[in-house]
Design a protein around this motif. Structure first.
Motif, mmCIF file in Angstrom:
data_model
loop_
_atom_site.group_PDB
_atom_site.id
_atom_site.type_symbol
_atom_site.label_atom_id
_atom_site.label_comp_id
_atom_site.label_asym_id
_atom_site.label_seq_id
_atom_site.Cartn_x
_atom_site.Cartn_y
_atom_site.Cartn_z
ATOM 1 N N LYS A 8 5.623 -9.350 4.214
ATOM 2 C CA LYS A 8 5.363 -8.070 4.857
ATOM 3 C C LYS A 8 4.157 -7.455 4.151
ATOM 4 O O LYS A 8 4.235 -7.061 2.991
ATOM 5 C CB LYS A 8 6.580 -7.154 4.707
ATOM 6 N N VAL A 9 3.020 -7.423 4.838
ATOM 7 C CA VAL A 9 1.784 -6.905 4.244
ATOM 8 C C VAL A 9 1.851 -5.376 4.190
ATOM 9 O O VAL A 9 2.163 -4.726 5.179
ATOM 10 C CB VAL A 9 0.552 -7.360 5.053
ATOM 11 N N VAL A 10 1.563 -4.822 3.023
ATOM 12 C CA VAL A 10 1.578 -3.372 2.828
ATOM 13 C C VAL A 10 0.167 -2.807 3.012
ATOM 14 O O VAL A 10 -0.033 -1.847 3.745
ATOM 15 C CB VAL A 10 2.121 -3.005 1.427
ATOM 16 N N ALA A 11 -0.817 -3.418 2.344
ATOM 17 C CA ALA A 11 -2.197 -2.925 2.423
ATOM 18 C C ALA A 11 -3.162 -4.083 2.225
ATOM 19 O O ALA A 11 -2.874 -5.022 1.488
ATOM 20 C CB ALA A 11 -2.440 -1.868 1.357
ATOM 21 N N THR A 12 -4.311 -3.997 2.893
ATOM 22 C CA THR A 12 -5.361 -5.001 2.698
ATOM 23 C C THR A 12 -6.661 -4.287 2.345
ATOM 24 O O THR A 12 -6.875 -3.142 2.726
ATOM 25 C CB THR A 12 -5.594 -5.850 3.972
ATOM 26 N N ASN A 13 -7.504 -5.000 1.638
ATOM 27 C CA ASN A 13 -8.811 -4.477 1.247
ATOM 28 C C ASN A 13 -9.843 -5.142 2.151
ATOM 29 O O ASN A 13 -10.441 -6.154 1.792
ATOM 30 C CB ASN A 13 -9.074 -4.788 -0.227
ATOM 31 N N ARG A 14 -10.038 -4.608 3.351
ATOM 32 C CA ARG A 14 -10.918 -5.220 4.339
ATOM 33 C C ARG A 14 -12.381 -5.157 3.916
ATOM 34 O O ARG A 14 -13.171 -6.021 4.260
ATOM 35 C CB ARG A 14 -10.723 -4.549 5.697
ATOM 36 N N ALA A 16 -13.526 -5.618 0.998
ATOM 37 C CA ALA A 16 -13.805 -6.615 -0.037
ATOM 38 C C ALA A 16 -14.486 -7.842 0.540
ATOM 39 O O ALA A 16 -15.424 -8.378 -0.052
ATOM 40 C CB ALA A 16 -12.510 -7.022 -0.735
ATOM 41 N N ARG A 17 -14.057 -8.292 1.700
ATOM 42 C CA ARG A 17 -14.653 -9.490 2.311
ATOM 43 C C ARG A 17 -16.074 -9.211 2.783
ATOM 44 O O ARG A 17 -16.875 -10.124 2.917
ATOM 45 C CB ARG A 17 -13.791 -9.989 3.446
ATOM 46 N N HIS A 18 -16.395 -7.940 3.020
ATOM 47 C CA HIS A 18 -17.751 -7.565 3.406
ATOM 48 C C HIS A 18 -18.664 -7.450 2.181
ATOM 49 O O HIS A 18 -19.817 -7.871 2.214
ATOM 50 C CB HIS A 18 -17.721 -6.235 4.165
ATOM 51 N N ASP A 19 -18.131 -6.893 1.110
ATOM 52 C CA ASP A 19 -18.936 -6.628 -0.085
ATOM 53 C C ASP A 19 -19.030 -7.804 -1.056
ATOM 54 O O ASP A 19 -19.914 -7.832 -1.899
ATOM 55 C CB ASP A 19 -18.377 -5.427 -0.848
ATOM 56 N N TYR A 20 -18.088 -8.747 -0.971
ATOM 57 C CA TYR A 20 -18.030 -9.831 -1.946
ATOM 58 C C TYR A 20 -17.945 -11.188 -1.261
ATOM 59 O O TYR A 20 -17.414 -11.316 -0.157
ATOM 60 C CB TYR A 20 -16.798 -9.683 -2.847
ATOM 61 N N LEU A 21 -18.431 -12.204 -1.956
ATOM 62 C CA LEU A 21 -18.277 -13.592 -1.543
ATOM 63 C C LEU A 21 -17.061 -14.118 -2.300
ATOM 64 O O LEU A 21 -17.088 -14.234 -3.527
ATOM 65 C CB LEU A 21 -19.534 -14.381 -1.904
ATOM 66 N N ILE A 22 -15.989 -14.412 -1.583
ATOM 67 C CA ILE A 22 -14.723 -14.808 -2.204
ATOM 68 C C ILE A 22 -14.808 -16.272 -2.631
ATOM 69 O O ILE A 22 -15.069 -17.145 -1.813
ATOM 70 C CB ILE A 22 -13.534 -14.607 -1.221
ATOM 71 N N ASP A 49 -10.663 1.036 -4.168
ATOM 72 C CA ASP A 49 -11.407 1.103 -5.428
ATOM 73 C C ASP A 49 -10.851 0.152 -6.483
ATOM 74 O O ASP A 49 -11.342 0.127 -7.607
ATOM 75 C CB ASP A 49 -11.367 2.525 -5.996
ATOM 76 N N GLY A 50 -9.828 -0.614 -6.142
ATOM 77 C CA GLY A 50 -9.116 -1.425 -7.120
ATOM 78 C C GLY A 50 -9.920 -2.589 -7.672
ATOM 79 O O GLY A 50 -10.786 -3.144 -7.012
ATOM 80 N N TYR A 51 -9.631 -2.930 -8.914
ATOM 81 C CA TYR A 51 -10.221 -4.089 -9.571
ATOM 82 C C TYR A 51 -9.249 -4.567 -10.635
ATOM 83 O O TYR A 51 -8.307 -3.856 -11.003
ATOM 84 C CB TYR A 51 -11.578 -3.739 -10.198
ATOM 85 N N TYR A 104 -19.272 -12.567 -11.681
ATOM 86 C CA TYR A 104 -17.973 -12.666 -11.018
ATOM 87 C C TYR A 104 -17.084 -11.506 -11.416
ATOM 88 O O TYR A 104 -17.150 -11.010 -12.539
ATOM 89 C CB TYR A 104 -17.274 -13.981 -11.378
ATOM 90 N N THR A 105 -16.232 -11.097 -10.493
ATOM 91 C CA THR A 105 -15.303 -10.008 -10.749
ATOM 92 C C THR A 105 -13.959 -10.332 -10.100
ATOM 93 O O THR A 105 -13.873 -11.218 -9.256
ATOM 94 C CB THR A 105 -15.869 -8.677 -10.221
ATOM 95 N N LEU A 106 -12.942 -9.614 -10.495
ATOM 96 C CA LEU A 106 -11.603 -9.786 -9.925
ATOM 97 C C LEU A 106 -11.291 -8.595 -9.038
ATOM 98 O O LEU A 106 -11.320 -7.456 -9.505
ATOM 99 C CB LEU A 106 -10.557 -9.865 -11.042
ATOM 100 N N ILE A 107 -10.976 -8.866 -7.777
ATOM 101 C CA ILE A 107 -10.663 -7.782 -6.852
ATOM 102 C C ILE A 107 -9.374 -8.103 -6.108
ATOM 103 O O ILE A 107 -9.098 -9.260 -5.788
ATOM 104 C CB ILE A 107 -11.809 -7.547 -5.838
ATOM 105 N N PRO A 108 -8.571 -7.077 -5.827
ATOM 106 C CA PRO A 108 -7.363 -7.303 -5.023
ATOM 107 C C PRO A 108 -7.720 -7.338 -3.541
ATOM 108 O O PRO A 108 -8.461 -6.494 -3.054
ATOM 109 C CB PRO A 108 -6.496 -6.089 -5.351
ATOM 110 N N LEU A 109 -7.218 -8.352 -2.830
ATOM 111 C CA LEU A 109 -7.468 -8.463 -1.397
ATOM 112 C C LEU A 109 -6.346 -7.842 -0.580
ATOM 113 O O LEU A 109 -6.588 -7.217 0.438
ATOM 114 C CB LEU A 109 -7.640 -9.930 -0.998
#
Length: 158
Positions: A8-14, A16-22, A49-51, A104-109
């Motif tokens: 059950k998805v609660v939240a997504t960081n849409r 992030a896929r625009h700003d970062y290359l995963i 804003d999460g990281y 490189y950085t760590l971001i929550p998706l």
């Protein structure tokens, strides 16, 4: 009481896929308090804003907003506190080597419940430059136009 099954998805960081290359994604458990879990079950969270960062061999999630639980009492949680992520040691070592390379950085998706347990999809990502973002947007628009043209062509043939 039977346990929940599935995701059950609660939240997504849409954004992030625009700003970062995963590059890589990992599923991590999260250490939460009771009121945080209840707030998440109501579907309330923001990953914008999460990281994440590595400190002392542990991975921490910071600046993720989980609002206070409305029915909570005086022992409610702080909305933007630091939260510990649960990963295997070999995964943490692999991630730390990647982020130490630089750029490189760590971001929550996304944050979701998997079989009743709160999980975070964590990504090792590299920031996109402005022209990369424009190029990706242009490709997306071109694909959408091509799909529309194909669909209208198919409809004319019927």
């Amino acid at each position: 009481m039977p346990r929940e099954r599935g995701q059950k998805v609660v939240a997504t960081n849409r954004k992030a896929r625009h700003d970062y290359l995963i590059e890589d994604t990992y599923e991590a458990g999260v250490v939460l308090t009771g009121t945080e879990v209840k707030s998440l079950r109501e579907g309330r969270a923001s990953l914008v804003d999460g990281y994440a960062f590595i400190d002392g061999g542990e991975i921490w999630l910071d600046a993720v907003h989980i609002p206070e639980y409305t029915e909570g009492t005086w022992n409610n949680h702080a909305p933007r506190r630091k939260r510990k992520l649960l990963l295997h040691k070999h995964e943490i070592i692999k991630i730390s080597h990647r982020t130490a390379q630089g750029g490189y950085t760590l971001i929550p998706l996304s944050i979701y419940f998997s079989d009743g347990r709160a999980k975070i999809e964590l990504a090792v990502a590299k920031g996109k430059r402005e022209y990369d973002k424009r190029q990706a947007l242009r490709e997306k628009q071109d694909k959408r136009e091509a799909d529309r043209a194909m669909a209208s062509r198919r409809n004319l043939g019927d």
